[in-house]
Design a protein around this motif. Sequence first.
Motif, PDB file in Angstrom:
ATOM      1  N   LEU A 133      45.967 -12.200  46.103  1.00 48.32           N
ATOM      2  CA  LEU A 133      45.233 -11.557  47.203  1.00 48.32           C
ATOM      3  C   LEU A 133      45.689 -10.120  47.386  1.00 48.32           C
ATOM      4  CD1 LEU A 133      43.250 -11.753  49.552  1.00 48.32           C
ATOM      5  CD2 LEU A 133      45.132 -12.625  50.978  1.00 48.32           C
ATOM      6  N   ILE A 134      47.002  -9.897  47.301  1.00 50.35           N
ATOM      7  CA  ILE A 134      47.537  -8.539  47.425  1.00 50.35           C
ATOM      8  C   ILE A 134      47.013  -7.660  46.285  1.00 50.35           C
ATOM      9  CG2 ILE A 134      49.636  -7.145  47.311  1.00 50.35           C
ATOM     10  CD1 ILE A 134      51.088  -9.446  48.734  1.00 50.35           C
ATOM     11  N   ALA A 135      47.030  -8.238  45.070  1.00 50.86           N
ATOM     12  CA  ALA A 135      46.536  -7.483  43.906  1.00 50.86           C
ATOM     13  C   ALA A 135      45.052  -7.159  44.063  1.00 50.86           C
ATOM     14  CB  ALA A 135      46.764  -8.297  42.628  1.00 50.86           C
ATOM     15  N   PHE A 136      44.309  -8.145  44.600  1.00 50.64           N
ATOM     16  CA  PHE A 136      42.876  -7.924  44.820  1.00 50.64           C
ATOM     17  C   PHE A 136      42.642  -6.807  45.829  1.00 50.64           C
ATOM     18  CE2 PHE A 136      39.046  -8.934  47.303  1.00 50.64           C
ATOM     19  CZ  PHE A 136      38.087  -8.818  46.308  1.00 50.64           C
ATOM     20  N   LEU A 137      43.408  -6.842  46.940  1.00 49.66           N
ATOM     21  CA  LEU A 137      43.256  -5.808  47.968  1.00 49.66           C
ATOM     22  C   LEU A 137      43.635  -4.432  47.424  1.00 49.66           C
ATOM     23  CD1 LEU A 137      44.640  -7.618  51.146  1.00 49.66           C
ATOM     24  CD2 LEU A 137      42.267  -7.014  50.633  1.00 49.66           C
ATOM     25  N   ILE A 138      44.672  -4.391  46.607  1.00 49.76           N
ATOM     26  CA  ILE A 138      45.070  -3.112  45.993  1.00 49.76           C
ATOM     27  C   ILE A 138      43.958  -2.603  45.081  1.00 49.76           C
ATOM     28  CG2 ILE A 138      46.666  -2.028  44.370  1.00 49.76           C
ATOM     29  CD1 ILE A 138      48.874  -3.834  45.509  1.00 49.76           C
ATOM     30  N   VAL A 190      40.723  -3.347  45.241  1.00 49.61           N
ATOM     31  CA  VAL A 190      39.578  -2.933  46.063  1.00 49.61           C
ATOM     32  C   VAL A 190      39.841  -1.566  46.694  1.00 49.61           C
ATOM     33  CG1 VAL A 190      38.270  -3.448  48.157  1.00 49.61           C
ATOM     34  CG2 VAL A 190      38.771  -5.269  46.527  1.00 49.61           C
ATOM     35  N   THR A 191      41.073  -1.374  47.182  1.00 48.66           N
ATOM     36  CA  THR A 191      41.436  -0.094  47.806  1.00 48.66           C
ATOM     37  C   THR A 191      41.350   1.039  46.790  1.00 48.66           C
ATOM     38  OG1 THR A 191      42.918  -1.217  49.353  1.00 48.66           O
ATOM     39  CG2 THR A 191      43.212   1.152  49.081  1.00 48.66           C
ATOM     40  N   LEU A 192      41.886   0.786  45.577  1.00 49.33           N
ATOM     41  CA  LEU A 192      41.838   1.818  44.528  1.00 49.33           C
ATOM     42  C   LEU A 192      40.398   2.123  44.122  1.00 49.33           C
ATOM     43  CD1 LEU A 192      44.844   0.795  42.225  1.00 49.33           C
ATOM     44  CD2 LEU A 192      44.636   2.848  43.635  1.00 49.33           C
ATOM     45  N   LEU A 193      39.594   1.068  43.989  1.00 46.52           N
ATOM     46  CA  LEU A 193      38.196   1.264  43.612  1.00 46.52           C
ATOM     47  C   LEU A 193      37.462   2.084  44.675  1.00 46.52           C
ATOM     48  CD1 LEU A 193      35.781   0.631  41.758  1.00 46.52           C
ATOM     49  CD2 LEU A 193      35.422  -1.462  43.091  1.00 46.52           C
ATOM     50  N   THR A 194      37.698   1.731  45.946  1.00 39.74           N
ATOM     51  CA  THR A 194      37.059   2.473  47.039  1.00 39.74           C
ATOM     52  C   THR A 194      37.522   3.927  47.050  1.00 39.74           C
ATOM     53  OG1 THR A 194      37.041   0.435  48.353  1.00 39.74           O
ATOM     54  CG2 THR A 194      36.623   2.498  49.529  1.00 39.74           C
ATOM     55  N   ALA A 195      38.820   4.131  46.843  1.00 42.70           N
ATOM     56  CA  ALA A 195      39.379   5.491  46.854  1.00 42.70           C
ATOM     57  C   ALA A 195      38.821   6.325  45.705  1.00 42.70           C
ATOM     58  CB  ALA A 195      40.902   5.419  46.777  1.00 42.70           C
ATOM     59  N   ILE A 196      38.729   5.708  44.521  1.00 36.88           N
ATOM     60  CA  ILE A 196      38.219   6.443  43.353  1.00 36.88           C
ATOM     61  C   ILE A 196      36.762   6.831  43.564  1.00 36.88           C
ATOM     62  CG2 ILE A 196      37.612   6.222  40.914  1.00 36.88           C
ATOM     63  CD1 ILE A 196      40.157   4.477  40.601  1.00 36.88           C
ATOM     64  N   ASN A 197      35.946   5.883  44.028  1.00 34.67           N
ATOM     65  CA  ASN A 197      34.531   6.186  44.254  1.00 34.67           C
ATOM     66  C   ASN A 197      34.335   7.204  45.378  1.00 34.67           C
ATOM     67  OD1 ASN A 197      33.307   4.659  42.230  1.00 34.67           O
ATOM     68  ND2 ASN A 197      33.323   2.791  43.456  1.00 34.67           N
ATOM     69  N   THR A 198      35.207   7.130  46.386  1.00 35.25           N
ATOM     70  CA  THR A 198      35.149   8.124  47.464  1.00 35.25           C
ATOM     71  C   THR A 198      35.456   9.515  46.924  1.00 35.25           C
ATOM     72  OG1 THR A 198      35.832   6.473  49.116  1.00 35.25           O
ATOM     73  CG2 THR A 198      36.082   8.797  49.709  1.00 35.25           C
ATOM     74  N   SER A 229      34.500  -1.000  50.620  1.00 34.50           N
ATOM     75  CA  SER A 229      35.248  -0.791  51.870  1.00 34.50           C
ATOM     76  C   SER A 229      34.934  -1.884  52.884  1.00 34.50           C
ATOM     77  CB  SER A 229      34.924   0.577  52.469  1.00 34.50           C
ATOM     78  OG  SER A 229      33.607   0.624  52.987  1.00 34.50           O
ATOM     79  N   GLN A 230      33.750  -2.486  52.770  1.00 31.60           N
ATOM     80  CA  GLN A 230      33.378  -3.569  53.672  1.00 31.60           C
ATOM     81  C   GLN A 230      34.338  -4.751  53.529  1.00 31.60           C
ATOM     82  OE1 GLN A 230      30.978  -3.455  56.068  1.00 31.60           O
ATOM     83  NE2 GLN A 230      31.769  -5.464  56.722  1.00 31.60           N
ATOM     84  N   LEU A 231      34.813  -4.991  52.296  1.00 37.93           N
ATOM     85  CA  LEU A 231      35.794  -6.059  52.076  1.00 37.93           C
ATOM     86  C   LEU A 231      37.093  -5.754  52.806  1.00 37.93           C
ATOM     87  CD1 LEU A 231      35.211  -6.693  48.252  1.00 37.93           C
ATOM     88  CD2 LEU A 231      34.499  -8.164  50.162  1.00 37.93           C
ATOM     89  N   LEU A 232      37.485  -4.483  52.804  1.00 32.45           N
ATOM     90  CA  LEU A 232      38.707  -4.093  53.518  1.00 32.45           C
ATOM     91  C   LEU A 232      38.539  -4.288  55.016  1.00 32.45           C
ATOM     92  CD1 LEU A 232      39.582  -0.794  51.586  1.00 32.45           C
ATOM     93  CD2 LEU A 232      40.547  -3.085  51.242  1.00 32.45           C
TER      94      LEU A 232
END
Length: 542
Positions: free
Chosen positions: A24-29, A31-39, A65-68
């Motif tokens: 779950l932590i790896a998934f959140l990381i 998702v966060t990286l993916l959101t940050a890169i696309n942003t 980001s909706q997942l976050l």
Amino acid sequence: MTNRIKKFIRSSYFSKITKSVLSLIAFLIAVTLLTAINTYLSLNQFSAGNFARAQDLAQQAKKSSQLLVIFTFKQSHLVLTWKQGLETLSLTANILEQAQQNSSLKLNGKTTNLSSKVNQLSGEVRKLSYEFDQSWLLKLFLSSQIESKINSYLNLAADLTSLTYWTKVEQTAVAVLLQNKDEIRASGGFLGSLAMVSLNQLQIQQIDFYDAYDINGQINTLLPPVPGAKDYLTQGKGLNFTDANWHADFPTACSQINELLKQVELKPDITIALNQELIEQVIDIIGPIYLPDYQLELTGNNFTQLARENRSKFFSGDKQKKYFLETAFQQMKIKLEKTNFDQKKQLFFLIKNSLDQQQILVHAKQKNMQDTFAKYSWTGALESHFSENKQEVIYLVESNVGINKANQKVERKVQLIADSEKNGSAEIELSFFNNNQPLSQKEAKKIEENPDLLQAPHLGYVNYQRIITQPQTEVVSVSCQQKNITIKENRLISSSKQNEFRQTGFLVTVPEQNQVKCVVKLKTTSGSEKNKWMVKLQPGLN
């Protein structure tokens, strides 16, 4: 550690829980990286002016980001700010993309108009501002100065986009007063031309230009005569259109201008006053403009000169000035449509800074719109010049009544001397330097023989100087070159909000290649502390 605990740790159940948590932590990381890169990529594309691609990337970032948001149970204002920022970025990119294509906006399969979507953007920006203000974690990493700047820009964006709600009627008439600060007046410069801009859903439909003297000739009822202008400018007559921006309170001047424009069947909803300097700066940003009809290149350096010269050099008659402006602005509009995103950013900050410095003044008939302009001190109202607390403000207003363009080479120095011994008194030293060369006999004769030029055959600076203060502050005396000067005007005037100010006026003449120093002594009964005086200058004087 007991054997039972050790046994539990070695059990497959604990191992599964650990793996699940780590996953779950790896998934959140991820998702966060993916959101940050696309942003990051979206912002880069937006800065490059690739709005369609910026919108796609922002939408992808918003989905992740909706997942976050879900995993933080909608309790993290940092995450909510991020998501709302992506929503705002996506909508902004969509609006700019469609505006570039000059077509209807299409969102969620529905076609809608520009003003409606910009109005929606206003709501999104206000949500972003709220989330940003609630995020203590962001504030922890941002300095108070940066936080204040971000908040001010978010509020400005929300207010500007809200303005579209009040301009979404079918037609909005905008009067642009084209002023020349080489002949200084209260709102910035001499009112030489008028552009009437017709807006439909925020898009320019038509621009019509009028020479101010042509409008003068159609005015039957003049404005009442006023001190200063009556004595030195209008030969005792009332104010015509060319002098209608005399009042130091711009909203008041606008109401008087509108009275005159009604007589020529022009009824603006919004009035904007700007000087030729802004047009020169715009041309400097977008590059030279070729005018095929004149076979010349228009630059920031020659715009004012050519706009003035065409009256006698290219053509005869006022209507040709109108044609020159129509040609110039048509070519400018074409050039503006081809500007890159970096140039658009430069133009945005040029206009914003000009508004903040009151080098552009705006007035709207619609109250909510006018209140928004007033909130940022863009209206040129006298109240905005006297907003400083616990200070006696001295507002200086020059008016060139010499009927020439002497201000182009007039320099000034203002020095305020607060009396440290006698509380409530002060002196202002006004020094004027006229660097103009006297006209030759040939040049003066040409002006005298050509009534179309409508200017005096000299470049001496004839200045009707006004000192505007609070009612309880008075000008005690004025001396120029150590000689007492007669005060021509000492009266109370009202602003558009019916607040009273004291206006004192006197004449100062500065011949070519001369300098004149005037000393103005003031005294107030307002009870202000010593050294709490300050001086403000009118629009057109930087």
